[in-house]
Design a protein around this motif. Sequence first.
Motif, short mmCIF file in Angstrom:
data_model
loop_
_atom_site.label_atom_id
_atom_site.label_comp_id
_atom_site.label_asym_id
_atom_site.label_seq_id
_atom_site.Cartn_x
_atom_site.Cartn_y
_atom_site.Cartn_z
N GLY A 83 71.02 22.08 181.02
CA GLY A 83 71.97 23.29 181.59
C GLY A 83 73.11 22.84 180.62
O GLY A 83 73.94 24.14 181.04
N ALA A 84 73.40 21.61 181.61
CA ALA A 84 75.41 21.43 181.86
C ALA A 84 75.83 21.78 180.72
O ALA A 84 77.25 20.97 180.89
CB ALA A 84 75.18 20.39 182.67
N GLY A 85 75.67 21.25 179.24
CA GLY A 85 76.48 21.44 178.50
C GLY A 85 76.68 19.49 177.97
O GLY A 85 75.83 19.24 178.21
N ASP A 86 77.61 20.42 177.19
CA ASP A 86 77.88 18.40 176.65
C ASP A 86 78.67 17.60 177.19
O ASP A 86 79.55 17.50 177.95
CB ASP A 86 78.48 18.46 174.92
CG ASP A 86 78.61 17.19 174.43
OD1 ASP A 86 79.46 16.79 173.47
OD2 ASP A 86 78.10 16.75 174.99
N VAL A 87 78.30 16.42 177.66
CA VAL A 87 78.90 15.69 178.97
C VAL A 87 78.75 14.38 178.85
O VAL A 87 79.23 13.52 178.74
CB VAL A 87 77.91 15.49 180.40
CG1 VAL A 87 77.57 16.81 180.72
CG2 VAL A 87 76.57 14.80 179.91
N GLY A 88 78.57 14.13 177.00
CA GLY A 88 78.87 12.78 176.46
C GLY A 88 77.75 11.57 176.05
O GLY A 88 76.55 12.45 177.61
N MET A 89 77.99 10.83 175.89
CA MET A 89 77.62 10.05 175.62
C MET A 89 77.12 8.17 177.21
O MET A 89 78.57 7.89 177.38
CB MET A 89 77.43 8.91 174.50
CG MET A 89 76.94 8.77 173.16
SD MET A 89 77.38 9.05 171.75
CE MET A 89 79.03 8.65 171.45
N LEU A 90 76.52 8.35 177.90
CA LEU A 90 76.21 7.37 178.43
C LEU A 90 75.52 5.42 178.12
O LEU A 90 74.12 6.30 178.15
CB LEU A 90 75.43 7.43 179.98
CG LEU A 90 76.19 9.04 180.74
CD1 LEU A 90 74.91 9.38 181.26
CD2 LEU A 90 77.44 8.80 180.70
N PHE A 91 76.11 4.83 178.47
CA PHE A 91 75.52 3.61 177.74
C PHE A 91 74.62 2.40 179.08
O PHE A 91 76.11 2.41 179.85
CB PHE A 91 76.17 3.12 177.07
CG PHE A 91 76.21 3.37 175.66
CD1 PHE A 91 75.50 2.29 174.43
CD2 PHE A 91 77.31 4.69 175.44
CE1 PHE A 91 75.87 3.62 173.20
CE2 PHE A 91 77.27 5.46 173.93
CZ PHE A 91 76.67 4.65 172.85
N VAL A 92 74.25 2.05 178.61
CA VAL A 92 73.79 0.56 180.14
C VAL A 92 73.62 -0.52 179.22
O VAL A 92 72.61 -0.31 178.29
CB VAL A 92 72.53 1.44 180.68
CG1 VAL A 92 72.55 3.17 182.29
CG2 VAL A 92 71.10 1.19 179.83
N PRO A 93 74.00 -1.21 179.57
CA PRO A 93 73.59 -2.97 179.08
C PRO A 93 71.80 -3.39 179.41
O PRO A 93 71.27 -3.00 180.24
CB PRO A 93 74.20 -3.70 179.89
CG PRO A 93 74.23 -3.35 181.50
CD PRO A 93 74.25 -1.80 181.86
N PHE A 94 71.94 -3.77 179.06
CA PHE A 94 70.26 -5.08 178.71
C PHE A 94 71.08 -6.78 177.63
O PHE A 94 71.20 -6.26 176.86
CB PHE A 94 69.05 -4.15 177.68
CG PHE A 94 68.69 -2.61 178.16
CD1 PHE A 94 67.91 -2.88 178.86
CD2 PHE A 94 68.78 -1.86 177.69
CE1 PHE A 94 67.40 -2.43 179.48
CE2 PHE A 94 68.82 -0.69 179.20
CZ PHE A 94 68.16 -0.81 178.92
N SER A 95 70.42 -7.32 178.37
CA SER A 95 70.14 -8.74 177.78
C SER A 95 69.82 -8.57 176.60
O SER A 95 67.72 -8.85 176.89
CB SER A 95 70.30 -10.04 178.52
OG SER A 95 70.01 -11.35 178.37
N PHE A 96 69.64 -9.59 175.30
CA PHE A 96 69.51 -9.38 174.24
C PHE A 96 68.34 -10.48 174.70
O PHE A 96 66.66 -9.84 174.07
CB PHE A 96 69.82 -10.39 173.10
CG PHE A 96 68.97 -10.35 171.61
CD1 PHE A 96 69.09 -9.40 170.93
CD2 PHE A 96 68.53 -11.41 171.91
CE1 PHE A 96 68.36 -9.98 169.71
CE2 PHE A 96 68.02 -12.10 170.46
CZ PHE A 96 67.78 -10.71 169.53
N TRP A 97 68.32 -11.11 175.11
CA TRP A 97 67.58 -12.59 175.18
C TRP A 97 66.26 -12.11 176.02
O TRP A 97 64.83 -12.61 176.76
CB TRP A 97 68.14 -14.07 175.89
CG TRP A 97 68.58 -14.09 174.37
CD1 TRP A 97 70.43 -14.69 175.07
CD2 TRP A 97 68.35 -14.81 173.25
NE1 TRP A 97 71.12 -14.96 173.23
CE2 TRP A 97 69.59 -15.06 172.90
CE3 TRP A 97 67.33 -14.21 172.59
CZ2 TRP A 97 69.76 -15.60 171.47
CZ3 TRP A 97 67.19 -15.11 171.45
CH2 TRP A 97 68.60 -15.64 170.95
N ASN A 98 66.57 -11.34 177.38
CA ASN A 98 65.46 -11.15 178.49
C ASN A 98 65.12 -9.67 177.99
O ASN A 98 63.92 -9.34 178.24
CB ASN A 98 66.34 -10.46 179.62
CG ASN A 98 67.28 -11.69 180.40
OD1 ASN A 98 66.10 -12.04 180.65
ND2 ASN A 98 67.90 -11.04 181.43
#
Length: 435
Positions: A262-277
């Motif tokens: 209910g906090a409203g639109d706070v934007g997109m949040l991106f976290v990383p992943f290694s393709f090979w892992n």
Amino acid sequence: MRILFAGTAEAGRSLPAAQVQAAADLYLKHRWKAPRRYGAVASLAFVLADTKAERLDPVEMQTLAVELEAGLFPGREAGQVCLLTFEGDETAVLQFASLSQASLASLIAGRGYAGPPGHVQVITAAEIRAVPSAPSEAVVDEVLRNALSQTAPAEPAPEPAAQAQAKAPGLAARPTVSAAASRPAAPRPAPVADKPKPPPPPATGWWGLYHPPSESFVGAAIGLRADLAAPRPSEDAALLTRDLTCLNDAQAAFAHPAFQKGAGDVGMLFVPFSFWNLTNPASQEAYKRRLSRYPLDMQTRLGATVYDTPREPSLGLLGQIRTFLQPHFAFIDLNITEPNFPVATLPGDLATSITLSLPEDDLRARVEAIGQFAAAQGAYRAKGVRQGVAGLRDLRELEACRAAGLRFVCGPAISDLMASPIGAAPALGLPLKVA
């Protein structure tokens, strides 16, 4: 097919795996023509398919070893590059692709490995030889003996002579008193309290994700502060540790009131992943344990950035990666380093966006990469895939993205590495850094 450095360890360490991967990929692109197919399935591992042949031609593979060696180690003696080919069913091939360096060394030595059987050949510029895929009885016995020896009870350590004498019957240990000990001890000065050390800076921070058409921040991507001082490592184990650190710190940010329901639109949040892992079962389990703690109501605003995506990734692996990530992330971003990434061959449902990480070159080369990437906007729109550019460090690079119509950018030129992501920090307090 697996690629190893068969020569000195120093030779192998002097070249990053990505450089060898790119050289092999370029060779296969020009030599492994249709209807034959190939795809990268792990770091320095390729699946080769030829519907017109029952077996790979070892002489052709030896030519690859020779040409790779000539390009990577010019002027050195033969034997620096070694190829291992494995022929078997699909399950066996994929398991072979994920073998550790120690397991590959056992195969080269003719000791086999504990996996599905197949036809294995060791190929260098100097020789072609077949090796067994299954371990021999002698190797199995040796492994069993080693395991038993490690579980045997340890022998008790010998007692010091003084203790043995004290325990001997009929003998009493006599205490020794020195002259210094017989005098009363001088009073010691009160210890001075050490000044409290400041806490270490956090390992991670957040890059602002900027939308040039609306001149506003629309999200953030977590990154490591260590990358500001030195290039990131290339080893899979080190990359996994980094990713898990980012996943942990991102979860801590979710507790901020701005991210509550209910906090409203706070934007997109991106976290990383290694393709090979993401293609390695053991690493997948480590990722899965972290993601199991993520709140389900955050899924609609979370994105996964899959870095080290090869230029021509296996569609099967991309499908597996999407299946793994989709329950936790609404956005899947493929992070690439090739501006001419062949997006036309990519099914549109495998990724929501593709982001170009700019090369560590001069300004001219980086702006040219932006232009090449933007030239394919029609193909990206046809697939319904957004384009982004990461690592901007100059106002002129941002202007090139603006002029080309690219819609999402981030990097040191856009914002500093912030302690909190967009939403936890007021958007009004985040002016464009290069404006």
